[in-house]
Design an enzyme around this catalytic site. Structure first.
Site, PDB file in Angstrom:
ATOM      1  CE1 TYR A   1      -3.446   2.820   0.897  1.00 26.99           C
ATOM      2  CE2 TYR A   1      -1.833   3.447   2.563  1.00 26.99           C
ATOM      3  CZ  TYR A   1      -2.967   3.728   1.825  1.00 26.99           C
ATOM      4  OH  TYR A   1      -3.621   4.928   2.005  1.00 26.99           O
TER       5      TYR A   1
ATOM      6  CE  LYS B   1      -2.531   6.815  -1.039  1.00 25.91           C
ATOM      7  NZ  LYS B   1      -3.769   7.355  -1.654  1.00 25.91           N
TER       8      LYS B   1
END
Length: 394
Positions: free
Chosen positions: A153, A157
């Protein structure tokens, strides 16, 4: 500074069916904007007048284009949608990549093709933080190298934020004009009705799993109330306009309540407000990190058969137990951001109003059961994961 009004502007919010996206949409609607919420799931709340919901998958370019077609001219996109922030979602690498990177590419393409002049991206502290101590850091800090991120994640990002900021200044595919972009890097979000982190925490409390804390009691982290975060996004959108000198163009901003606090002490009012005892046992961070690693490995092996919710992931251990907080100076100076003070009282009242809080007879026996399970897991982590040559860098 009060956040500005948006008379007669149309804005589109990806992830508009989620907690923050919906709250941001309502805040913009109250300021006079026409709001399009774009998400794969509809908000649980009724839509106020002036807010429209478009169902679609950000991974599908055709769905994204359909969302833009529902408005004659979108003045600003707030790209909030993401996947894999916590829990078992954090272990689904394929979907994380598709949503966070592929979805962002679709949004950028649509903005350039549709002539959208402004885009505000909702990023994360994690593009900089990966387990190292950071005290009063600022936007001059370099991105954490991608291979050092403990989870996909955070890695995706970071990739997506770079794509957004690199798109700043790109010319529209048709006609005159350019796209201006910026990124908001928020701390952990809280507020009444938050549906990702707080229900999971309350569930652990009620099931007797919150029986210890860990790490240095002097470690400090940050949080941001949902209304402060919405305010920062609105100010950032305005700071991309010509009358503000395009001051935010191509810029990232750390956003929080501006009050560093120990993670567990932050949640003390919630624990005690619901009638539970705050734990006095403190365990070493390294032990919990090893336990989280074992949990992740177990999920990797059995996840396809039983997709259980991990008690903790390695990233969550870092985020909750290692000092990292950032200066608001840039956001204050360039955006005019001034966070308002909030506490957890409204959160406590919300959970009480929804049937939570201690009071069930026989709960102590359930606590004893979970105590035994936790002791067994901790003992297992010690016996099976002893790596004398490995040190945890924090």
């Amino acid at each position: 500074m009060d956040s500005p009004r948006f008379p007669e502007e149309t804005v589109l919010i990806t992830g508009g069916g989620g907690y923050f996206g919906f709250r941001l949409g309502c805040a913009l609607n109250q300021k006079g904007a026409r709001v399009i919420l774009f998400d794969i799931t509809q908000p649980a709340q009724n839509l106020p007048e002036g807010i429209k919901f478009v169902c679609g998958d950000i991974r599908c370019l055709a769905d994204v284009e359909t969302a833009f077609q529902d408005a004659e001219k979108v003045a600003c996109v707030f790209h909030v949608a993401s996947y894999g922030m916590s829990g078992r979602e954090q272990l689904n690498k394929t979907q994380i990549e598709e949503v966070n990177v592929g979805g962002t590419e679709n949004i950028l393409r649509a903005c350039l093709e549709r002539g959208v002049p402004r885009l505000v991206y909702t990023s994360t502290f994690n593009v900089i933080f990966g387990g190292q101590v950071i005290r009063n850091g600022d936007e001059s800090l370099p991105y954490l190298p991608l291979h050092l991120h403990p989870d996909h994640y955070s890695r995706t990002k970071s990739i997506a934020e770079k794509k957004v900021l690199e798109a700043n200044g790109l010319a529209f595919k048709q006609g005159d004009g350019i796209l201006r972009t910026c990124a908001i890097r928020p701390a952990g979000i809280y507020g009444a009705g938050e549906q990702r982190h707080l229900p999971r925490i309350v569930s652990y409390i009620e099931r007797g799993l919150f029986r210890f804390v860990y790490g240095d009691p002097q470690s400090l982290v940050e949080f941001v109330h949902v209304d402060n975060l919405a305010k920062a996004h609105i100010l950032a959108s305005e700071a991309l306009k010509a009358d503000k000198g395009h001051v935010a163009s191509g810029q990232p901003y750390f956003i929080s309540d501006g009050r560093p606090v120990n993670n567990f002490e932050f949640f003390r009012p919630l624990v005690e407000g619901l009638g539970y005892t705050f734990p006095s046992t403190r365990l070493p961070l390294t032990l919990i990190y090893c336990l989280a690693f074992l949990v992740e490995m177990t999920h990797f092996i059995v996840g396809r058969l039983y997709n259980f919710q991990p008690f903790l992931t390695r990233t969550e251990v870092y985020k909750t137990g290692v000092t990292h907080y950032f200066s608001l100076e840039k956001a204050k100076k360039e955006l005019g951001f001034e966070p308002q003070p909030f506490d957890l009282q409204e959160v406590v009242e919300w959970f009480k109003a929804h049937g939570h809080g201690r009071g069930a007879a026989g709960q102590d026996s359930e606590f004893m059961l979970w105590d035994g399970i936790l002791i067994l897991l901790l003992a297992l982590s010690v016996l099976t994961w002893i790596l004398p040559s490995t040190t945890l860098s924090i």
